[in-house]
Design an enzyme around this catalytic site. Structure first.
Site, PDB file in Angstrom:
ATOM      1  N   TYR A 169      -2.518  -1.517  10.722  1.00 46.74           N
ATOM      2  CA  TYR A 169      -2.731  -1.657   8.381  1.00 46.74           C
ATOM      3  C   TYR A 169      -1.161  -0.868   8.743  1.00 46.74           C
ATOM      4  O   TYR A 169      -0.736  -1.360   7.505  1.00 46.74           O
ATOM      5  CB  TYR A 169      -3.223  -1.056   8.615  1.00 46.74           C
ATOM      6  N   SER A 178       1.030  -0.987   0.268  1.00 52.17           N
ATOM      7  CA  SER A 178       0.020  -0.238   0.384  1.00 52.17           C
ATOM      8  C   SER A 178       0.978   1.536   0.162  1.00 52.17           C
ATOM      9  O   SER A 178       1.740   0.950   0.407  1.00 52.17           O
ATOM     10  CB  SER A 178      -1.077   0.000   1.182  1.00 52.17           C
TER      11      SER A 178
END
Length: 296
Positions: free
Chosen positions: A158, A145
């Site tokens: 995350y 990401s």
């Protein structure tokens, strides 16, 4: 790998979003598909879309799968080879999101996100790597990401998993380059992509009043950041595979945050804190509280 025609690709998270878009794009180029996801209904919909929108005669197999289950992933990899004869590409694409403070996050939620976002990538890579080498021409594509390049408050779990995917994949790529085994690896760093990740994400109650006004508002604001559609993301990823890129950035937001982290590798954190303060809910004091001294 300049062409995907006649190749076999295994894709996790194929029931929606980038996984579905990748499946459709590869099928249009004549690539055979082994698709996996926990969402059985979504997998069926992806398969139906491919059959109705693709003229190329491709073979499609599906598997309901929890990527955090190592044995299940290994069994699926073996099944893919048994059904397709070989596997040339594996897209470790499945992922989830979690919003919480470090102090308040529950260990069960951390184990959940690490199991899917990090261990899912590890399981997929290790289960398929021998088969990719056996094919003589393979590629591992792992989805990190932009938050594997750039951290933000309230997303420690995350961030941790996506930074881990980045480090794991970059080390893998270097090993494969040294081995000259016909297999390569690419790490993908999407910015805001229009997928279902917002709906499947977990938002801890400790975020309310700290960084968000409410869970409903947070999800709505989160979706506003999705500026790139999944089809465009799939196109960029496949271009990256063709060019054998080590890193693929998707979206102008990803390029901006990557540049910010490169130019201000430590100082960017202060900018994030400042921006977070401006966007966070204002802590209103009761009307009877005052710092003024009583006047006579």
């Amino acid at each position: 790998m300049k062409s995907f025609n006649g190749r076999v690709a295994a894709i996790t998270g194929a029931a929606s979003g980038m996984g579905r878009a990748l499946a459709l794009a590869l099928a249009r180029e004549g690539c055979h598909l082994a698709l996996a996801d926990k969402n059985a209904q979504g997998l069926e919909q992806t398969q139906a879309l491919i059959k109705t929108s693709t003229l190329a005669p491709v073979t499609i197999t599906t598997q309901v799968l929890d990527v955090s289950d190592r044995q299940a992933m290994e069994a699926w990899a073996a099944r893919c080879v048994a059904e397709h004869g070989q596997v040339n590409l594996v897209f470790n694409n499945a992922g989830v999101a979690l919003s919480s403070t470090v102090e308040g996050v529950d260990y069960a939620d951390l184990e959940w996100i690490v199991g899917i976002n990090f261990w899912g990538v590890v399981h997929g890579t290790k289960a398929f790597l021998p088969h990719l080498k056996a094919s003589g021409d393979g590629h591992v594509i792992n989805t990190s990401s932009v938050f594997g390049l750039f951290a933000q408050p309230g997303m420690s779990g995350y961030n941790a998993t996506k930074f881990a995917v980045r480090g794991f994949t970059e080390a893998l790529r270097q090993e494969l380059d040294l081995q000259r085994c016909g297999v390569s690896a690419t790490c993908v760093h999407p910015g805001g992509i229009r997928t279902d990740i917002c709906r499947s994400s977990r938002i801890d109650a400790n975020m309310t009043g700290f960084l968000i006004h409410s869970e409903q508002q947070a999800r709505a604001d989160f979706e506003k950041l999705f500026i790139t559609d999944a089809d465009q993301a799939a196109k960029v990823i496949l271009q990256g595979v063709r060019k054998n890129k080590r890193r693929v950035l998707i979206g102008r937001d990803a390029y901006f945050l990557d540049l910010l982290a490169r130019c201000l590798p430590a100082a960017y954190q202060a900018l994030v804190v400042l921006a977070s303060k401006r966007m966070a809910p204002k802590q209103r004091r009761p009307v009877f509280e005052t710092n003024d001294e009583p006047r006579l």
